[in-house]
Design a protein around this motif. Structure first.
Motif, PDB file in Angstrom:
ATOM      1  N   TYR A  42      26.049 -12.706  12.571  1.00  0.00           N
ATOM      2  CA  TYR A  42      26.885 -13.907  12.642  1.00  0.00           C
ATOM      3  C   TYR A  42      27.367 -14.047  14.087  1.00  0.00           C
ATOM      4  O   TYR A  42      27.981 -13.119  14.624  1.00  0.00           O
ATOM      5  CB  TYR A  42      28.068 -13.746  11.696  1.00  0.00           C
ATOM      6  CG  TYR A  42      28.947 -14.956  11.482  1.00  0.00           C
ATOM      7  CD1 TYR A  42      29.001 -15.570  10.231  1.00  0.00           C
ATOM      8  CD2 TYR A  42      29.765 -15.460  12.482  1.00  0.00           C
ATOM      9  CE1 TYR A  42      29.835 -16.666   9.997  1.00  0.00           C
ATOM     10  CE2 TYR A  42      30.588 -16.557  12.265  1.00  0.00           C
ATOM     11  CZ  TYR A  42      30.631 -17.147  11.019  1.00  0.00           C
ATOM     12  OH  TYR A  42      31.450 -18.233  10.790  1.00  0.00           O
TER      13      TYR A  42
ATOM     14  N   LYS B 168      24.226 -20.591   8.394  1.00  0.00           N
ATOM     15  CA  LYS B 168      23.431 -19.732   7.515  1.00  0.00           C
ATOM     16  C   LYS B 168      21.928 -19.935   7.669  1.00  0.00           C
ATOM     17  O   LYS B 168      21.163 -18.969   7.629  1.00  0.00           O
ATOM     18  CB  LYS B 168      23.830 -19.947   6.058  1.00  0.00           C
ATOM     19  CG  LYS B 168      23.560 -21.354   5.533  1.00  0.00           C
ATOM     20  CD  LYS B 168      23.881 -21.457   4.045  1.00  0.00           C
ATOM     21  CE  LYS B 168      23.543 -22.861   3.532  1.00  0.00           C
ATOM     22  NZ  LYS B 168      23.750 -22.984   2.077  1.00  0.00           N
TER      23      LYS B 168
ATOM     24  N   TRP C 164      24.571 -11.654   4.623  1.00  0.00           N
ATOM     25  CA  TRP C 164      24.830 -13.016   4.157  1.00  0.00           C
ATOM     26  C   TRP C 164      24.690 -13.051   2.643  1.00  0.00           C
ATOM     27  O   TRP C 164      23.735 -12.533   2.080  1.00  0.00           O
ATOM     28  CB  TRP C 164      23.844 -14.006   4.785  1.00  0.00           C
ATOM     29  CG  TRP C 164      24.164 -14.352   6.198  1.00  0.00           C
ATOM     30  CD1 TRP C 164      23.732 -13.701   7.319  1.00  0.00           C
ATOM     31  CD2 TRP C 164      24.987 -15.414   6.662  1.00  0.00           C
ATOM     32  NE1 TRP C 164      24.219 -14.298   8.453  1.00  0.00           N
ATOM     33  CE2 TRP C 164      25.005 -15.368   8.075  1.00  0.00           C
ATOM     34  CE3 TRP C 164      25.712 -16.421   6.009  1.00  0.00           C
ATOM     35  CZ2 TRP C 164      25.717 -16.283   8.845  1.00  0.00           C
ATOM     36  CZ3 TRP C 164      26.421 -17.341   6.773  1.00  0.00           C
ATOM     37  CH2 TRP C 164      26.425 -17.269   8.182  1.00  0.00           C
TER      38      TRP C 164
ATOM     39  N   PHE D 254      29.531 -14.670   4.825  1.00  0.00           N
ATOM     40  CA  PHE D 254      29.057 -13.522   5.603  1.00  0.00           C
ATOM     41  C   PHE D 254      30.064 -12.387   5.498  1.00  0.00           C
ATOM     42  O   PHE D 254      31.271 -12.577   5.695  1.00  0.00           O
ATOM     43  CB  PHE D 254      28.883 -13.912   7.068  1.00  0.00           C
ATOM     44  CG  PHE D 254      28.411 -12.796   7.951  1.00  0.00           C
ATOM     45  CD1 PHE D 254      27.060 -12.457   8.021  1.00  0.00           C
ATOM     46  CD2 PHE D 254      29.318 -12.065   8.718  1.00  0.00           C
ATOM     47  CE1 PHE D 254      26.626 -11.416   8.834  1.00  0.00           C
ATOM     48  CE2 PHE D 254      28.889 -11.035   9.534  1.00  0.00           C
ATOM     49  CZ  PHE D 254      27.540 -10.706   9.586  1.00  0.00           C
TER      50      PHE D 254
ATOM     51  N   THR E 255      20.756 -16.259   8.580  1.00  0.00           N
ATOM     52  CA  THR E 255      20.629 -15.389   7.407  1.00  0.00           C
ATOM     53  C   THR E 255      19.546 -14.332   7.604  1.00  0.00           C
ATOM     54  O   THR E 255      19.743 -13.143   7.323  1.00  0.00           O
ATOM     55  CB  THR E 255      20.326 -16.217   6.147  1.00  0.00           C
ATOM     56  OG1 THR E 255      21.428 -17.086   5.885  1.00  0.00           O
ATOM     57  CG2 THR E 255      20.103 -15.316   4.943  1.00  0.00           C
TER      58      THR E 255
END
Length: 346
Positions: free
Chosen positions: A277, A268, A247, A252, A272
C-alpha cells in the motif's frame, strides 16, 4: 492558434541505446502538459522530437492532422509554429532585451513595431529593462526574456525544457505563477519538461510520468499524486512508503499488525497483486489510542511549517511529514496510523 499534438508509437535509438520505446501521447489544443521524470528518462529527447531537432527511429508526431515527424520525414523547426524555452535561456549576449523580441518578429515575418514589443515586455514586467543586455539582468529577468522571445510570435505550441532549474527557490515559485498566467492569457499548447514534481503539480493540466524511455502514468496532477499506478510513480511522484501487507477486498491490513486496516478503494486495482500500500509521508499520524504500527524515531528535521521524520519499523524505514508543533525526539517510541484511520480512503 493552439494546436493539438499526437505522439504515436514513438521509438528513438542512438546507436544501441534505446532512448524512447513505444511512447504514445495526446495533448489537446490549449492544454498544459508536464513531462515529469528523472534525468535520463527520455523526456528531453521527446521534446527535441517535438521541436524537430531530431527524427524518431519509428512512429510519428502530428500537429493537428499534419505529420511533422516520422522516421522518413521531419518538418523543419521553423515551419512548426512553435516557441522554445531552453534550460540555459540561450540568450544572445550582444542583443538588448527588446532586440530579442524584435528578432522573433522579423524571423517569423510578423509586421509589428517596437511598441508591440514593449507590450509583450510589459506583460512580463520587463519594459523597464528593454535596453539592457543579458549580462545586466538577474537570473529571473533573463528567464523572462527567454519567455518573451518565445511568445513573441504567438506560437501554437510552446515547448519548455527545464526552464526554471537554474533559479533559486523563491524565483522558481514566482516564475511558476508567471508561466501559468501566460498560458491562461495566450492559450498556446504547452509541453513542459521537468524533473521537479512540485513544478509539474503546480502548473500542468496533465502530468506524464516517464522512466527509462517509457510513459508510466498519465493523469491530472491530483490523480497521479494520490493514486499512483506503479512502484516507480509512487516513489518518484508521491515519495510514498510502500507498506507490505494483505489486501482483503477494499481493505488493506499492514503486515505484523492486529486490528489495523486501511481502506484503499482507489488503490486496490493497481496494488492488490503487489501486496503493498503506497502511503505518502503526509498521511502518517501519531495514534493516541495505541492502535497502529509500532515505530521508533530515528531522525527529525525541522522544515519550518512541518518536520520531516524518519521512523524505524519492523518493515524497515519510513518517512513522514508532520506539523512542526509535533514534538518528537530521537529514540522515542510511538504508534503510527493513517489520517482518519483505521478507515482511511485514498
Amino acid at each position: 492558434m493552439s494546436v493539438s499534438i499526437t505522439i504515436a508509437d514513438i521509438e528513438k535509438k542512438f546507436s544501441a541505446f534505446q532512448a524512447l520505446s513505444g511512447v504514445s501521447l495526446k495533448c489537446p489544443a490549449g492544454t498544459f502538459t508536464a513531462i515529469l521524470g528523472p534525468s535520463g528518462c527520455g523526456k528531453t529527447t521527446l521534446l527535441r522530437l517535438l521541436a524537430g531537432f531530431d527524427k524518431p527511429t519509428a512512429g510519428e508526431i502530428r500537429f493537428d492532422d499534419e505529420v511533422v515527424s516520422s522516421a522518413r520525414y521531419s518538418l523543419p523547426t521553423e515551419s512548426r509554429d512553435l516557441g522554445m524555452v531552453f534550460q540555459s535561456f540561450a540568450l544572445w549576449p550582444h542583443m538588448t532585451v527588446i532586440e530579442h523580441v524584435l528578432f522573433t518578429f522579423k524571423h517569423r515575418g510578423i509586421k509589428r513595431d517596437k511598441a508591440e514589443a514593449l507590450k509583450i515586455l510589459h506583460s512580463l514586467e520587463l519594459d523597464t529593462q528593454a535596453e539592457k543586455r543579458p549580462a545586466q539582468l538577474s537570473g529571473g529577468q533573463r528567464q523572462r526574456v527567454a519567455l518573451a522571445r518565445a511568445i513573441a510570435g504567438n506560437p501554437g505550441t510552446l515547448l519548455m525544457d527545464e526552464p526554471l532549474s537554474s533559479l533559486d527557490a523563491e524565483l522558481r515559485i514566482g516564475m511558476r505563477r508567471e508561466i501559468s498566467a501566460l498560458h491562461r492569457a495566450r492559450g498556446s499548447t504547452v509541453v513542459y519538461v521537468t524533473h521537479d514534481q512540485e513544478e509539474a503539480m503546480a502548473m500542468a493540466d496533465r502530468v506524464v510520468v516517464m522512466n527509462k524511455g517509457q510513459i508510466k502514468q498519465i493523469g491530472a496532477p491530483k490523480d497521479v499524486y494520490a493514486t499512483p499506478k506503479s512502484r516507480f510513480v509512487a516513489r518518484f511522484v508521491s515519495k510514498a512508503n510502500l507498506v507490505r501487507g494483505q489486501w482483503e477486498g477494499d481493505r488493506f491490513r499492514p503486515e505484523g499488525t492486529e486490528g489495523v486496516s486501511w481502506l484503499g478503494e482507489l488503490l486496490k486495482d493497481a496494488w492488490t497483486s503487489r501486496g503493498c500500500y503506497p502511503v505518502r509521508p503526509e498521511q502518517f499520524v501519531l495514534s493516541g489510542s495505541g492502535n497502529g504500527i509500532e515505530a521508533e524515531v530515528e531522525s527529525v528535521q525541522y522544515q519550518g511549517r512541518e518536520i520531516h521524520v524518519t521512523f524505524r519499523v519492523s518493515q524497515g524505514v519510513w518517512k513522514a511529514y508532520m506539523p512542526s508543533d509535533v514534538r518528537l525526539e530521537h529514540g522515542q517510541k510511538v504508534t503510527l496510523n493513517l489520517a482518519n484511520s483505521p478507515l482511511f480512503s485514498a
